[in-house]
Design a protein around this motif. Structure first.
Motif, short mmCIF file in Angstrom:
data_model
loop_
_atom_site.label_atom_id
_atom_site.label_comp_id
_atom_site.label_asym_id
_atom_site.label_seq_id
_atom_site.Cartn_x
_atom_site.Cartn_y
_atom_site.Cartn_z
N GLN A 170 78.17 78.21 5.56
CA GLN A 170 79.50 78.11 6.15
C GLN A 170 79.94 79.44 6.76
O GLN A 170 81.06 79.55 7.25
N SER A 207 78.09 66.74 -0.24
CA SER A 207 79.23 67.54 0.21
C SER A 207 79.08 67.91 1.68
O SER A 207 78.01 68.30 2.13
N THR A 208 80.17 67.77 2.41
CA THR A 208 80.21 68.20 3.81
C THR A 208 81.50 68.98 4.05
O THR A 208 82.49 68.82 3.32
N TYR A 209 81.47 69.79 5.08
CA TYR A 209 82.64 70.61 5.41
C TYR A 209 82.63 70.85 6.91
O TYR A 209 81.56 71.04 7.51
N TYR A 210 83.83 70.82 7.53
CA TYR A 210 83.92 70.91 8.98
C TYR A 210 84.93 71.97 9.41
O TYR A 210 85.97 72.16 8.74
N LYS A 238 86.73 68.46 13.14
CA LYS A 238 86.94 67.47 12.09
C LYS A 238 87.50 66.18 12.67
O LYS A 238 88.43 66.20 13.47
#
Length: 123
Positions: A105, A56-59, A64
């Motif tokens: 995050q 899982s990744t999040y930007y 992004k």
């Protein structure tokens, strides 16, 4: 876990850099990892996060499509590849780690922080 960020420098707008975050002291693969940045006169902000296994990744919206977070648990190292850099990306970049993927995050979430590496983008 102790973290040490490196790879910052001076780059022209449109250029690329890859930051590294070397971990030691504990099992890096147990930790989620995040990257944050702080520009002069501004508050620290979240950039990107990755789960312990890399699935899982999040930007942040501002990066992004230009930045890519990754990790190599065998090398105890995380990375942030930055492409199409803009002057507004100029900041000190910090890597951080925590057992919680949610915590990395949030600016006040991670339990471990690296010392920061300067990224300067000239226009």
């Amino acid at each position: 876990v102790q973290l040490q960020a490196s790879g910052g420098g001076l780059v022209q707008a449109g250029g690329s850099l890859r930051l590294s975050c070397a971990a030691s002291g504990r099992t890096f693969s147990s930790y989620a990892m995040g990257w944050f940045r702080q520009a002069p006169g501004k508050e620290r902000e979240f950039v990107a996060s990755i789960s312990w296994n890399g699935v899982s990744t999040y930007y942040a919206g501002s990066v992004k499509g230009r930045f890519t977070i990754s990790r190599d648990n065998a090398k105890n190292t995380g990375y942030l590849a930055m492409n199409s850099l803009k002057s507004e990306d100029t900041a000190v970049y910090y890597c951080a780690a925590d057992f919680s993927y949610v915590a990395v995050q949030r600016v006040r979430g991670p339990s471990s922080w690296g010392q920061g590496t300067q990224v300067t983008v000239s226009s």
